[in-house]
Design a protein around this motif. Structure first.
Motif, short mmCIF file in Angstrom:
data_model
loop_
_atom_site.label_atom_id
_atom_site.label_comp_id
_atom_site.label_asym_id
_atom_site.label_seq_id
_atom_site.Cartn_x
_atom_site.Cartn_y
_atom_site.Cartn_z
N VAL A 72 16.06 -23.93 11.09
CA VAL A 72 16.72 -24.00 9.79
C VAL A 72 17.68 -22.81 9.66
N GLN A 74 20.21 -20.20 7.92
CA GLN A 74 20.29 -19.63 6.58
C GLN A 74 21.38 -18.58 6.51
N ALA A 84 18.87 -24.78 2.56
CA ALA A 84 18.39 -23.70 3.42
C ALA A 84 16.88 -23.53 3.35
N ALA A 86 13.05 -23.80 4.29
CA ALA A 86 12.31 -23.94 5.54
C ALA A 86 11.54 -25.25 5.57
N CYS A 90 8.85 -24.12 11.21
CA CYS A 90 10.18 -23.98 11.80
C CYS A 90 10.50 -22.55 12.20
N VAL A 92 13.32 -20.04 11.23
CA VAL A 92 14.43 -19.78 10.31
C VAL A 92 15.45 -18.92 11.05
N THR A 206 23.15 -29.16 9.82
CA THR A 206 22.44 -30.28 10.45
C THR A 206 23.07 -30.72 11.76
N ASN A 467 17.87 -28.35 11.10
CA ASN A 467 17.72 -28.50 9.66
C ASN A 467 17.26 -29.91 9.29
N LYS A 470 17.39 -32.59 5.74
CA LYS A 470 18.45 -32.21 4.81
C LYS A 470 19.59 -33.25 4.88
#
Length: 473
Positions: A72, A74, A84, A86, A90, A92, A206, A467, A470
Motif C-alpha cells: 500500500v 502512502q 492510503a 492499509a 500488507c 505500507v 493501484t 493497493n 482500492k
C-alpha cells in the motif's frame, strides 16, 4: 527455531533497506494504517518501509511479489477516501523520504521532483526561480506531490489554472514486478502512442508507484483582487456564478459558501461576514470571487455588477492587496470555523468532507438538495465548493459515539452521492475513489467501462498486490 512468514518477510526487506527504513513499532503501524477518511475500513500492516531511492522501492516491490504480500503506497495520508488505508498484513510503502527537488528547468518551465516533496515547498522553490506551480489543494502545506498525482488532486485555483493532471508531463513509475517505467515527455507537445501518463495520474497507487515526476510550470501569477458578495439564497448565488461564466470571465477563484458555512465563518469573527458587517439579515450564502487578470480591477468591478444583478444583498470589493487577503481569508477560515462549531456539539464529534461535482448550471440545485438532506436526516451539513467548476465539498458533522448519528451520516452521504449523479455529475471531482466510493463508482460507470478498467489493472498488476481493494470493487 521456526522461521515465521512475518520474520522471513522482514528479513528479506532488510536485505535491501537501511535499518531505520523498516518500522515495526506498534505505534508506527497504527499511525500508518489509515488516511484521513471516515467510514473506511483499514487493516493492520505487517511493516512500514520508508525507502530513499528508486532501487529501494524496486527491492520492496520485488520482495513483496516474491512472497505474495500486498503493498500500500502512502504519502502524507491527507487523503479523504481511504485510498492510503492499509490492508491486513500488507507492506505500507511510505514515500515521504523521497523528497528531493531534482531540477528546476527555467528554460523549459518544468521541474523534476520525487514524490515525497510537499506541495507548498515545491511552489516556494519554483517561485524563487521566478516561476509558478499553480495546483493548490487545501492541504497543500502538508500533502505531497506523489499523493496529489495518485488522487488527481485539485484546489482553489482550478477554475482558471486546472488540476494536478494538467501539469504532469512525465512520470517514472515502479511497476508491480519491480520494473522501472518512464512515461510522458519533456516537450510542450507530444502525442506519440497512448497517453500512459494520464493513466497513472489518479490511479491511487493501484497500477504502479510514482518515484519521480516531471511537472509543467507557469509564469508567476499576477497579484489578485477579490470581492465578497452575500445573497439571500444559494439559488441567487448560483445565478451570479452562471452570469460570471456566461459573460466570459475567467476568475482565479470562484468559491461558494452555503448559509450554514457562512454562519460558521461569521461566528468565528470574519469582519465581512460578522453580524452587522453588511445589510443582509438572517441566513445568507456567500460568493468569493477573485481575478489575477492584467486588468483585475476592472474585471472585479464587472463581476461585482453581475453579482448585484443577481440580487446580491451586499458586495464588498477589494481595491488593494490587504483587502483582498481579507476577502480570501474567509475561504481559508472554513475548516477552522467548522472545527470550532464541532467543539460546541456534544459527544465525540467528527466530520467528513465530501466531494461531488455537477455541471456548473446545476450547482445551485445540488446545494439545495444537500440542504434538504441535512434537514431530512437531522444533521449539521455545511457546504463549500469550487463554484467555478461545479465541485462541492459538503462537510457532515456528527457524533461518532451515537450509533443513530453514524447511521444517519452514512445515509446522508449516500443521498448526496445519488443527488450528484441524478444531476448529471460525478461522485468525485478531486478526492478520488479509494474504498469510500467503490460502490458508487459501479453506479457511475458502465459495465463495459468497469470491465476495461479491471483488465488494465490485471495487465499491470496480475497478482493484485498493489493497493488491493482500492478504486475497483
Amino acid at each position: 527455531m521456526t522461521v515465521t512468514f512475518e520474520s522471513a518477510l522482514l528479513a528479506a526487506l532488510a536485505e535491501g533497506l537501511p535499518p531505520d527504513a523498516v518500522l515495526t513499532d506498534e505505534a508506527e503501524l497504527a499511525l500508518h494504517s489509515h488516511d484521513s477518511a471516515p467510514f473506511s475500513e483499514a487493516g493492520q500492516p505487517t511493516v512500514v518501509v520508508r525507502p530513499g531511492s528508486v532501487e529501494q522501492v524496486q527491492h520492496v516491490l520485488r520482495t513483496a511479489r516474491a512472497q505474495g504480500v500486498p503493498v500500500v503506497p502512502q504519502g502524507a495520508r491527507t487523503g479523504l477516501t481511504g485510498a492510503a488505508n492499509a490492508v491486513e498484513g500488507c507492506v505500507v510503502l511510505s514515500m515521504v523520504r523521497m523528497n528531493r527537488i531534482l531540477e528546476i528547468d527555467t528554460a523549459n518551465r518544468l521541474v523534476r521532483c520525487e514524490p515525497g516533496v510537499i506541495t507548498a515547498d515545491l511552489a516556494a522553490a519554483v517561485a524563487g526561480e521566478g516561476l509558478c506551480y499553480p495546483p493548490d489543494p487545501a492541504s497543500w502545506e502538508t500533502c505531497t506531490i506523489g499523493g496529489n498525482i495518485a488522487t488527481g488532486a485539485g484546489g482553489l485555483c482550478c477554475v482558471k489554472y486546472g488540476v494536478t493532471a494538467d501539469y504532469v508531463l512525465g512520470l517514472t513509475v515502479v511497476l508491480a514486478d519491480g520494473e522501472v517505467l518512464r512515461v510522458g515527455r519533456d516537450t510542450v507537445k507530444g502525442v506519440a502512442g497512448y497517453d500512459l501518463t494520464r493513466l497513472f495520474v489518479g490511479s491511487e497507487g493501484t497500477l504502479g508507484v510514482v518515484v519521480e515526476a516531471t511537472l509543467a510550470l507557469r509564469p508567476p501569477r499576477p497579484p489578485e483582487l477579490a470581492l465578497l458578495a452575500r445573497f439571500a439564497s444559494t439559488a441567487d448565488a448560483g445565478a451570479a456564478v452562471g452570469a460570471i461564466i456566461r459573460e466570459g470571465h475567467v476568475p482565479s477563484a470562484l468559491e461558494l459558501l452555503d448559509p450554514t458555512t457562512t454562519e460558521a465563518v461569521a461566528t468565528l469573527g470574519h469582519p465581512l461576514l460578522a453580524t452587522g458587517a453588511a445589510d443582509a439579515q438572517g441566513s445568507v450564502a456567500t460568493l468569493i470571487v477573485a481575478s489575477d487578470a492584467p486588468d483585475a480591477a476592472a474585471r472585479v468591478r464587472e463581476m461585482a455588477a453581475l453579482c448585484e444583478g443577481a440580487k446580491a444583498l451586499s458586495v464588498a470589493v477589494a481595491d488593494d492587496q490587504e483587502r483582498t487577503r481579507q476577502v480570501l481569508r474567509a475561504r481559508r477560515m472554513v475548516m477552522p470555523a467548522l472545527a470550532s462549531r464541532a467543539q460546541e456539539m456534544p459527544g465525540e464529534v467528527t466530520a467528513f468532507i465530501e466531494d461531488v461535482a455537477v455541471p456548473r448550471d446545476r450547482l445551485a440545485a445540488l446545494v439545495g438538495r444537500i440542504e434538504e438532506i441535512a434537514e431530512e436526516y437531522g444533521l449539521y451539513i455545511a457546504t463549500v465548493g469550487h463554484a467555478g467548476d461545479g465541485n462541492l465539498h459538503p462537510t457532515v458533522v456528527f457524533d461518532r459515539s451515537d450509533p443513530s448519528a453514524v447511521r444517519r451520516a452514512k445515509e446522508a452521504y449516500d443521498a448526496i452521492m445519488a443527488a450528484g449523479l441524478e444531476l448529471g455529475g460525478t461522485i468525485t471531482g478531486e478526492h478520488g475513489v479509494g474504498t469510500l466510493k467503490r460502490d458508487w463508482l459501479v453506479r457511475e460507470l458502465s459495465p463495459r467501462n468497469l470491465r476495461l478498467q479491471r483488465e488494465i489493472k490485471r495487465l499491470l498488476d496480475p497478482q493484485g498486490l498493489l493497493n488491493p481493494g482500492k478504486v475497483l470493487a
